[in-house]
Design a protein around this motif. Structure first.
Motif, mmCIF file in Angstrom:
data_model
loop_
_atom_site.group_PDB
_atom_site.id
_atom_site.type_symbol
_atom_site.label_atom_id
_atom_site.label_comp_id
_atom_site.label_asym_id
_atom_site.label_seq_id
_atom_site.Cartn_x
_atom_site.Cartn_y
_atom_site.Cartn_z
ATOM 1 N N TYR A 132 37.713 38.217 25.439
ATOM 2 C CA TYR A 132 38.872 38.688 26.183
ATOM 3 C C TYR A 132 38.717 38.284 27.649
ATOM 4 C CZ TYR A 132 41.139 41.277 22.440
ATOM 5 O OH TYR A 132 41.819 41.601 21.300
ATOM 6 N N VAL A 133 39.849 38.093 28.310
ATOM 7 C CA VAL A 133 39.800 37.620 29.683
ATOM 8 C C VAL A 133 40.676 38.491 30.581
ATOM 9 C CG1 VAL A 133 39.266 35.227 29.115
ATOM 10 C CG2 VAL A 133 41.651 35.954 29.221
ATOM 11 N N ILE A 134 40.292 38.589 31.838
ATOM 12 C CA ILE A 134 41.028 39.355 32.845
ATOM 13 C C ILE A 134 41.677 38.399 33.834
ATOM 14 C CG2 ILE A 134 40.771 40.922 34.811
ATOM 15 C CD1 ILE A 134 38.450 42.256 33.258
ATOM 16 N N ASP A 135 42.961 38.635 34.083
ATOM 17 C CA ASP A 135 43.664 37.871 35.097
ATOM 18 C C ASP A 135 43.319 38.476 36.455
ATOM 19 O OD1 ASP A 135 45.470 36.797 36.932
ATOM 20 O OD2 ASP A 135 47.091 36.669 35.461
ATOM 21 N N ALA A 136 42.527 37.786 37.222
ATOM 22 C CA ALA A 136 42.051 38.304 38.504
ATOM 23 C C ALA A 136 43.195 38.566 39.485
ATOM 24 C CB ALA A 136 41.056 37.327 39.124
ATOM 25 N N GLU A 137 44.309 37.900 39.295
ATOM 26 C CA GLU A 137 45.460 38.092 40.181
ATOM 27 C C GLU A 137 46.127 39.444 39.927
ATOM 28 O OE1 GLU A 137 46.493 35.918 42.594
ATOM 29 O OE2 GLU A 137 44.664 34.821 42.144
ATOM 30 N N LEU A 138 45.981 39.960 38.709
ATOM 31 C CA LEU A 138 46.621 41.211 38.342
ATOM 32 C C LEU A 138 45.695 42.417 38.457
ATOM 33 C CD1 LEU A 138 48.559 40.060 35.126
ATOM 34 C CD2 LEU A 138 49.472 40.361 37.434
ATOM 35 N N CYS A 139 44.415 42.211 38.243
ATOM 36 C CA CYS A 139 43.441 43.306 38.202
ATOM 37 C C CYS A 139 43.429 44.107 39.494
ATOM 38 C CB CYS A 139 42.049 42.730 37.938
ATOM 39 S SG CYS A 139 40.750 43.984 37.926
ATOM 40 N N ILE A 140 43.510 45.440 39.350
ATOM 41 C CA ILE A 140 43.466 46.322 40.516
ATOM 42 C C ILE A 140 42.116 47.047 40.620
ATOM 43 C CG2 ILE A 140 45.969 46.644 40.638
ATOM 44 C CD1 ILE A 140 45.582 49.342 39.187
ATOM 45 N N SER A 141 41.133 46.580 39.842
ATOM 46 C CA SER A 141 39.755 47.085 39.920
ATOM 47 C C SER A 141 39.635 48.583 39.649
ATOM 48 C CB SER A 141 39.147 46.757 41.296
ATOM 49 O OG SER A 141 39.219 45.371 41.550
#
Ligand code: SF4
Ligand code: SF4
Length: 56
Positions: free
Chosen positions: A31-40
């Motif tokens: 699975y992958v995380i879109d770093a542009e969307l991630c709010i941590s």
């Protein structure tokens, strides 16, 4: 900093439903995380059985 999913991921899919901004999708191998969307928020790390999501 955004989270990133490491190679430890076993593609269980548990994190995808937990992400409040739908930043997680199923990739070819893991699975992958879109770093542009991630709010941590850390929700993915909280549910992951193998601690694959890590904060960069
Ligand atoms: Fe989604 Fe939060 Fe994980 Fe970022 S840290 S991918 S916003 S669940
Ligand atoms: Fe991969 Fe962990 Fe997400 Fe499951 S919860 S898909 S093992 S990152």
């Amino acid at each position: 900093m955004p989270y990133r999913i490491t190679d430890e991921c076993i593609s269980c899919g548990a994190c995808e439903a937990e992400c409040p901004v739908s930043a997680i999708t199923q990739g070819d191998d893991i699975y992958v995380i879109d770093a542009e969307l991630c709010i941590s928020c850390g929700a993915c790390a909280d549910v992951c059985p193998v601690d694959a999501p890590v904060e960069e």
